[in-house]
Design a protein around this motif. Structure first.
Motif, PDB file in Angstrom:
ATOM      1  N   VAL A  31      74.162  18.910 -25.369  1.00 61.66           N
ATOM      2  CA  VAL A  31      75.194  19.822 -25.878  1.00 61.66           C
ATOM      3  C   VAL A  31      76.231  20.084 -24.791  1.00 61.66           C
ATOM      4  N   LEU A  32      75.779  20.374 -23.570  1.00 60.41           N
ATOM      5  CA  LEU A  32      76.686  20.617 -22.450  1.00 60.41           C
ATOM      6  C   LEU A  32      77.595  19.407 -22.207  1.00 60.41           C
ATOM      7  N   ARG A  88      78.413  16.957 -24.304  1.00 64.13           N
ATOM      8  CA  ARG A  88      79.347  16.738 -25.413  1.00 64.13           C
ATOM      9  C   ARG A  88      80.516  17.727 -25.359  1.00 64.13           C
ATOM     10  N   GLU A  89      80.237  18.976 -24.955  1.00 64.93           N
ATOM     11  CA  GLU A  89      81.318  19.964 -24.804  1.00 64.93           C
ATOM     12  C   GLU A  89      82.269  19.552 -23.681  1.00 64.93           C
ATOM     13  N   ALA A  96      84.374  16.582 -24.772  1.00 65.17           N
ATOM     14  CA  ALA A  96      85.455  16.980 -25.687  1.00 65.17           C
ATOM     15  C   ALA A  96      86.630  17.554 -24.897  1.00 65.17           C
ATOM     16  N   GLN A  97      86.340  18.344 -23.870  1.00 62.75           N
ATOM     17  CA  GLN A  97      87.409  18.897 -23.018  1.00 62.75           C
ATOM     18  C   GLN A  97      88.155  17.783 -22.294  1.00 62.75           C
TER      19      GLN A  97
END
Length: 150
Positions: A91-92, A94-95, A98-99
């Motif tokens: 999750v970290l 992928r975030e 995305a940034q």
């Protein structure tokens, strides 16, 4: 009757010398030897974000390069600890990815052990247009996620 691998036997000796009440289950998959620890002392092993578990994995892999070079790299697992941690890490990543995709600017993640870095690199590899690079020296290194140059 199955035989116990040398890495599993060595881990058993280490756990016994530490005075921990844990048993070891051995499985092989995807070119990795997984040694899963479970028992009454598993919380002691996974305390502080699994620092002890990670340190033991690091030491066993270093020993293994010479002592049992025919064996694949090993992973130490403990009653679901890694799968929960892996999910949080994905999750970290992928975030962060995305940034990076939005801004075009590279993003450095916190310092991680070799296993966590591998999870990061494998996750980023699945994302188009991005790459990842480990930075630093020593056991804990940071990973930089960045756009692939055109």
């Amino acid at each position: 009757q199955s035989t116990v691998s040398q890495p599993a036997a060595t881990l058993g000796d280490i756990v016994a010398k530490m005075g921990f009440d844990l048993h070891i289950e051995e499985t092989r998959q995807d070119g990795t030897l997984d040694l899963t620890l479970d028992g009454p002392d598993r919380k002691r092993l996974t305390a502080h974000d699994g620092e002890l578990l990670s340190a033991m994995e690091f030491i066993l892999n270093r020993m293994g390069r010479r002592a049992w070079s025919a064996e694949p790299p090993l992973r130490l697992l403990c009653h679901g600890f890694r799968s929960e941690r892996d999910d949080e890490l994905v999750v970290l990543v992928r975030e962060a990815a995305a940034q990076v995709a939005r801004s075009g600017l590279p993003r450095r993640l916190h310092a991680m052990n070799p296993y966590e870095r591998r999870v990061v690199h494998m996750t980023v590899r699945e994302l188009p247009g991005l790459t990842s690079v480990s930075e630093g020296d020593g056991f804990l290194k940071r990973v930089r996620v960045e756009k692939i140059a055109p």
